[in-house]
Motif scaffolding. Structure first.
Motif, PDB file in Angstrom:
ATOM      1  N   HIS A  30       0.838  -1.216   0.000  1.00  0.00           N
ATOM      2  CA  HIS A  30       0.000   0.000   0.000  1.00  0.00           C
ATOM      3  C   HIS A  30       0.870   1.263   0.000  1.00  0.00           C
ATOM      4  N   PHE A  31       1.964   1.226   0.757  1.00  0.00           N
ATOM      5  CA  PHE A  31       2.861   2.390   0.783  1.00  0.00           C
ATOM      6  C   PHE A  31       3.385   2.687  -0.626  1.00  0.00           C
ATOM      7  N   TYR A  32       3.892   1.643  -1.302  1.00  0.00           N
ATOM      8  CA  TYR A  32       4.472   1.893  -2.621  1.00  0.00           C
ATOM      9  C   TYR A  32       3.403   2.158  -3.682  1.00  0.00           C
ATOM     10  N   ALA A  33       2.186   1.649  -3.445  1.00  0.00           N
ATOM     11  CA  ALA A  33       1.086   2.009  -4.356  1.00  0.00           C
ATOM     12  C   ALA A  33       0.902   3.526  -4.338  1.00  0.00           C
ATOM     13  N   GLU A  34       0.892   4.089  -3.141  1.00  0.00           N
ATOM     14  CA  GLU A  34       0.701   5.543  -3.043  1.00  0.00           C
ATOM     15  C   GLU A  34       1.891   6.293  -3.638  1.00  0.00           C
ATOM     16  N   GLU A  35       3.108   5.802  -3.335  1.00  0.00           N
ATOM     17  CA  GLU A  35       4.301   6.476  -3.875  1.00  0.00           C
ATOM     18  C   GLU A  35       4.313   6.440  -5.402  1.00  0.00           C
ATOM     19  N   ALA A  36       3.761   5.358  -5.979  1.00  0.00           N
ATOM     20  CA  ALA A  36       3.772   5.229  -7.448  1.00  0.00           C
ATOM     21  C   ALA A  36       3.091   6.414  -8.114  1.00  0.00           C
ATOM     22  N   THR A  37       2.099   6.980  -7.439  1.00  0.00           N
ATOM     23  CA  THR A  37       1.352   8.093  -8.051  1.00  0.00           C
ATOM     24  C   THR A  37       2.030   9.441  -7.789  1.00  0.00           C
ATOM     25  N   ARG A  38       3.108   9.431  -7.039  1.00  0.00           N
ATOM     26  CA  ARG A  38       3.760  10.715  -6.692  1.00  0.00           C
ATOM     27  C   ARG A  38       5.164  10.831  -7.261  1.00  0.00           C
ATOM     28  N   VAL A  39       5.463   9.994  -8.241  1.00  0.00           N
ATOM     29  CA  VAL A  39       6.787  10.089  -8.857  1.00  0.00           C
ATOM     30  C   VAL A  39       6.727  11.195  -9.894  1.00  0.00           C
ATOM     31  N   HIS A  40       7.486  12.223  -9.694  1.00  0.00           N
ATOM     32  CA  HIS A  40       7.493  13.282 -10.697  1.00  0.00           C
ATOM     33  C   HIS A  40       8.914  13.769 -10.887  1.00  0.00           C
ATOM     34  N   GLY A  41       9.156  14.364 -12.046  1.00  0.00           N
ATOM     35  CA  GLY A  41      10.484  14.892 -12.325  1.00  0.00           C
ATOM     36  C   GLY A  41      10.610  16.327 -11.853  1.00  0.00           C
ATOM     37  N   GLU A  42      11.549  17.052 -12.459  1.00  0.00           N
ATOM     38  CA  GLU A  42      11.791  18.437 -12.048  1.00  0.00           C
ATOM     39  C   GLU A  42      12.010  19.307 -13.274  1.00  0.00           C
ATOM     40  N   VAL A  43      11.692  20.574 -13.102  1.00  0.00           N
ATOM     41  CA  VAL A  43      12.107  21.561 -14.094  1.00  0.00           C
ATOM     42  C   VAL A  43      13.207  22.370 -13.413  1.00  0.00           C
ATOM     43  N   VAL A  44      14.412  22.308 -13.938  1.00  0.00           N
ATOM     44  CA  VAL A  44      15.528  22.957 -13.234  1.00  0.00           C
ATOM     45  C   VAL A  44      15.743  24.370 -13.796  1.00  0.00           C
ATOM     46  N   PRO A  45      16.358  25.258 -13.005  1.00  0.00           N
ATOM     47  CA  PRO A  45      16.495  26.657 -13.457  1.00  0.00           C
ATOM     48  C   PRO A  45      17.267  26.756 -14.780  1.00  0.00           C
ATOM     49  N   ASN A  46      16.820  27.722 -15.573  1.00  0.00           N
ATOM     50  CA  ASN A  46      17.474  27.995 -16.853  1.00  0.00           C
ATOM     51  C   ASN A  46      18.907  28.439 -16.686  1.00  0.00           C
ATOM     52  N   ASP A  47      19.796  28.011 -17.567  1.00  0.00           N
ATOM     53  CA  ASP A  47      21.140  28.589 -17.560  1.00  0.00           C
ATOM     54  C   ASP A  47      21.293  29.577 -18.707  1.00  0.00           C
TER      55      ASP A  47
END
Ligand code: TAP
Length: 489
Positions: A120-137
């Motif tokens: 159940h813990f990893y079921a919930e975590e599965a829906t919260r995997v997201h990437g990132e938008v990192v600051p522009n260089d």
């Protein structure tokens, strides 16, 4: 279909492989699985042959194509269903585990239910995997950091926690979008096969989960060397972990959860009764066959004799019995003659070098114990760091105790080991707590409790105790590759 749980022969389990969503008999030699409390065979398992391993990896590779792209909600739903199916059958699964591993049924049932929680813990975590938008260089550019599942995972697990150690890898793999081929310990394959059966009940697609059985040196080694396995998730001894690291024939991701030799420090400010209770629980649960077991205890000299006496009394009160016949026993049989022999060796070594036997030191007496690997919980005091009990992992129901005079000395003794998995501290003074917890070179430090591993915090070792983490977000990240996507608009 062959079923690992319902054998046509009462009292026996059917040893099979689980490949591409179906149980199959396996063409290799039949290896016996023995109840360590009675010495009786509970079933046999097939030694997986190279073509069967190839089938399992190929099935996982095929399934990866769709499972990795399935939307996260659907993968989460499948993990929730798996958790429900496991919890609903906890009693039967616990009896299977006890029959092959020896721990009392109530303790085994607790492990099965914790595995259901992990689903159940990893079921919930599965829906919260997201990437990132990192600051522009630079103007006009955007950088995205994506997480993509690694691919096919090979999981190799030991016998001391036959459900959880399989399950943590399985849950994290499935939540991340990976598929998995599991090689459980030769001593405890039936718990893993019972989990595989529950993946069918949960409607997890064919090929996402596969189980191959047999010897580590053959089937486990072949899984490590398989060119189409992208990651090895291993729990076991430091010696085999190092061997795996050295024997990979190509670069692949590795996580290694390895041995421990865990210290507890009891300072002058400790609550003595609480410390004794914690030491007895974490030293003797599962007959001490826990990577985070309290192996050695350093006690402030002013509390030393009281602590030794009370810990000896607590050990003497613990019951040892056949875990199937006495589900609420404190200790069942040890899993095999190997950890029993090592425990006896560490006791003999300590006594020969001047330690004092405070409790145990022998098998329980009586006909009921004659055929099994039983041993009384044992405490040896007045230990020194030339004894194996203080410097090596015992992996049995044995605790060594020695006094200390200064906190610096206690910290140095606690860190005097190649291992760095879990450590424990009992103290009420905040200076003691800050000084000792900062000084301990361990992945886990439990203070005034012995719950070093909980599901939503990272769990892993330093030094020869391993690389990587299980549990928590950190545990899930072990199953992803990062991808940097740089966009120019
Ligand atoms: P190991 O002997 O290392 O066996 C672990 C697994 O590796 C088994 O499935 C074993 O198969 C397999 N294996 C053996 N040789 C192999 C090879 N050459 N290539 C690939 N796989 C191989 O450990 P064990 O005695 O089962 O378990 C006890 C150890 O595990 C202790 O040191 C304990 O501290 C550690 N442990 C660590 C943790 C964490 S989280 N750090 C948790 C539990 C246990 P066979 O069963 O067929 O030998």
């Amino acid at each position: 279909m062959l079923n690992p749980v319902d054998s046509p022969v009462p009292g026996r389990l059917t040893g099979v492989l689980f490949i591409d969503g179906a149980f199959r008999a396996g063409s290799g030699a039949a290896l016996p699985v023995v109840n360590p409390a009675t010495g009786q065979e509970v079933g046999t398992i097939p030694a997986t042959q190279p073509d069967e391993l190839n089938d399992a990896v190929a099935a996982a590779r095929r399934a990866f194509k769709t499972w990795s792209r399935l939307n996260a909600r659907k993968r989460a739903d499948a993990l929730h269903r798996l958790g429900d199916a496991i919890a609903a059958d906890a009693d039967a699964m616990a009896r299977i585990m006890t029959a092959e591993q020896g721990k009392p049924v109530n303790e085994a049932r607790g492990e099965i239910l914790k595995l259901a929680d992990a689903c159940h813990f990893y079921a919930e975590e599965a829906t919260r995997v997201h990437g990132e938008v990192v600051p522009n260089d630079q103007n006009g550019y955007q950088s995205l950091v994506l997480r993509e599942p690694i691919g096919v995972v090979g999981a190799i697990t030991p016998w001391n926690y036959p459900a959880e150690l399989v399950g943590w890898k399985l849950c994290a793999s499935l939540a991340a979008g990976c598929t998995i081929v599991i090689k459980p310990a030769e001593l405890t394959p039936f718990t893993a096969l019972a989990i595989a059966e529950k993946t069918l009940a949960a409607g997890i697609p064919a090929g996402v989960v596969n189980v191959v059985t047999g010897k580590g040196s053959q089937v486990g080694q072949a899984l490590v060397e398989h060119p189409d396995v992208d990651k090895i998730a291993f729990t076991g001894s430091s010696a085999v972990g190092l061997h795996i690291q050295q024997s990979c024939t190509q670069v692949k991701r590795l996580s290694l959860e390895l041995g421990g030799n865990c210290p507890m420090i009891v300072t002058q400010s400790a609550d003595l009764a609480l410390a004794v209770k914690g030491a007895a629980r974490r030293g003797f649960r599962n007959a001490g066959q826990i990577c985070i077991a309290v192996n050695r205890i350093y006690v402030a000299r002013s509390l030393y004799e009281d602590f030794v006496r009370e810990l000896g009394a607590a050990a003497d009160k613990l019951t040892v019995a056949d875990g199937l016949q006495t589900p609420d026993a404190d200790l069942g049989a040890m899993a095999s003659g190997e950890p029993l022999g090592k425990t006896q060796d560490h006791i003999a070594d300590a006594l020969a070098k001047g330690a004092r036997l405070v409790a145990g030191g022998r098998a329980p007496e009586g006909e009921a114990y004659a055929a099994g690997f039983f041993f009384r919980p044992t405490v040896v005091a007045d230990c020194t760091h030339d004894m194996k009990v203080m410097t090596e992992e015992t992996f049995g129901p044995l605790i060594g105790v020695m006094p200390f005079d200064t906190l610096e000395e206690a910290i140095a003794l606690a860190n005097d080991t190649p291992y760095g998995l879990a450590s424990y501290l009992y103290a009420r003074d905040m200076v003691d707590i800050q000084t000792v917890s900062a000084g301990l070179d361990y992945g886990n430090v439990a203070i005034n409790n012995v719950d070093a591993g909980i599901m939503n915090a990272p769990y892993g070792g330093r030094k020869q105790s391993g690389i990587g983490y299980e549990h928590g977000r950190e545990g899930l990240l072990e199953y992803f590759n990062f991808k940097h996507v740089r966009l120019f608009h």
